[in-house]
Design an enzyme around this catalytic site. Structure first.
Site, mmCIF file in Angstrom:
data_model
loop_
_atom_site.group_PDB
_atom_site.id
_atom_site.type_symbol
_atom_site.label_atom_id
_atom_site.label_comp_id
_atom_site.label_asym_id
_atom_site.label_seq_id
_atom_site.Cartn_x
_atom_site.Cartn_y
_atom_site.Cartn_z
ATOM 1 N N LYS A 54 -47.402 132.810 47.966
ATOM 2 C CA LYS A 54 -46.684 133.840 47.202
ATOM 3 C C LYS A 54 -46.490 135.074 48.063
ATOM 4 C CE LYS A 54 -48.199 132.147 42.741
ATOM 5 N NZ LYS A 54 -49.253 132.098 41.741
ATOM 6 N N GLN A 98 -53.941 135.524 39.302
ATOM 7 C CA GLN A 98 -53.965 134.077 39.522
ATOM 8 C C GLN A 98 -54.962 133.420 38.562
ATOM 9 O OE1 GLN A 98 -51.970 132.370 41.855
ATOM 10 N NE2 GLN A 98 -52.757 130.577 40.803
ATOM 11 N N ASP A 121 -45.545 136.846 35.266
ATOM 12 C CA ASP A 121 -45.871 135.477 34.862
ATOM 13 C C ASP A 121 -45.373 135.186 33.441
ATOM 14 O OD1 ASP A 121 -46.952 133.573 36.518
ATOM 15 O OD2 ASP A 121 -49.034 134.246 36.296
#
Ligand code: NAP
Length: 300
Positions: A54, A98, A121
């Site tokens: 990422k 994460q 997200d």
């Protein structure tokens, strides 16, 4: 018949290039650089790989990238304090924590502490509610990537019969909501669904997000259907040598490709779209927070 293989790797590269062009324009015309902060707690090896990728792709797109790596025993208070700092940092437009988090941390609490407009997200309860009610939201990256591939293949999805196998909060449910918003007739199947093969055989669009290697075989697929395989499963590959593993999807590629009209491979299908959509979401968040028009074709 042999299905068209949907090249997610190439599509994702195109999305990243389009994001990069927009980022360059934001910089030159508005002096803005979209910023993404990724927070990793603990040392889960798979998560470390994701976070590294990422960060790399964020920088390649011309964005500002920040990584916060915290010890596995970080307290909830310290994590919430970091998120609060990032919420208030004007150089950061997207925050990603994460998952999974270590057991002592309350995942819902942590995710819901992210400012919804920075929740790239799309897991914050406000974004889930906005998506569910058909309003503008941050859309979870993996389903957004699937939607882009489907729109590219079909143009309009209106009236198509879609079956989503899997009802997780990160893939199945948001996928179903997105398909509904594009006027598909949507059915969600899960582990208790009866006659699941028969149900799948009625789908013009079949999305598999199950986590069971090669569960969906060609005889579950309607001839000509578009099959999107979200699954990423590691299985033993003795043909490659002792102890070797390989990646497969939730769909049995070889039998499904004889029936489907189009099919995503694993790897090289949905997987690369996820990070590309994370970059797209960060760009969208930056545009929205600065009152600028959103980039076309990079949001749902
Ligand atoms: P998950 O949270 O474990 O959810 C799996 C879903 O599949 C559940 O709703 C479960 O039903 C259903 N299911 C399990 N066994 C089934 C069966 N035999 N028949 C029908 N349904 C069944 O998984 P997830 O997080 O959504 O991920 C799904 C897959 O996608 C995994 O392989 C994951 O690695 C992959 N993934 C890929 C990406 C990417 O970037 N490409 C991103 C995220 C996830 P119940 O609810 O009834 O238990």
């Amino acid at each position: 018949m042999s299905a068209d293989i949907i090249d997610g790797k190439a599509f994702a590269a195109d999305v990243r290039a389009r994001v990069g062009d927009h980022v360059a324009r934001l910089k030159s015309e508005h002096g803005l650089t979209p910023g993404l902060a990724v927070v990793l707690v603990g040392e889960d090896p798979a998560s470390q790989v994701y976070v590294r990728n990422k960060g790399k792709q964020t920088v390649e797109a011309g964005m500002h990238s920040v990584e916060h790596k915290l010890e596995a025993d970080t307290s909830e208070a310290d994590l919430l304090k970091l998120i609060d700092d990032l919420n208030n940092d004007p150089a950061i437009h997207g925050i990603l924590v994460q998952l999974p988090l270590p057991d002592h941390l309350n995942e819902d609490l942590v995710i819901n502490s992210i400012a919804p407009e920075k929740d790239v997200d799309g897991f914050h309860i406000s974004n889930v509610g906005l998506l569910g009610t058909g309003q503008k939201s941050m859309v979870p990256c993996t389903p957004l990537g699937c939607l882009m591939l489907l729109r590219d293949r079909h143009g309009s999805l209106s009236g198509l019969n879609a079956v989503v196998v899997g009802r997780s909060n990160i893939v199945g449910k948001p996928m179903a909501n997105l398909l509904l918003r594009d006027s598909c007739t949507v059915t969600i199947a899960h582990s208790r669904t009866k006659d699941i093969e028969e149900l799948c055989r009625r789908a013009d669009i079949l999305v598999a997000a199950v986590g069971r290697p090669q569960m969906i075989t060609g005889d579950w697929v309607k001839p000509g259907a578009t099959v999107i395989d979200v699954g990423i499963n590691r299985i033993p590959a003795p043909e490659r040598g002792e102890g070797k593993m390989r990646l497969v999807g939730d769909v049995d590629f070889d039998s499904a490709k004889e029936v489907a009209g189009a099919l995503t491979p694993v790897p090289g299908g949905v997987g690369p779209m996820t990070i590309a959509c994370l970059l797209a979401n960060t760009l969208t968040a930056c545009c929205r927070s600065n009152g600028l028009p959103e980039p076309e074709g990079l949001t749902a």
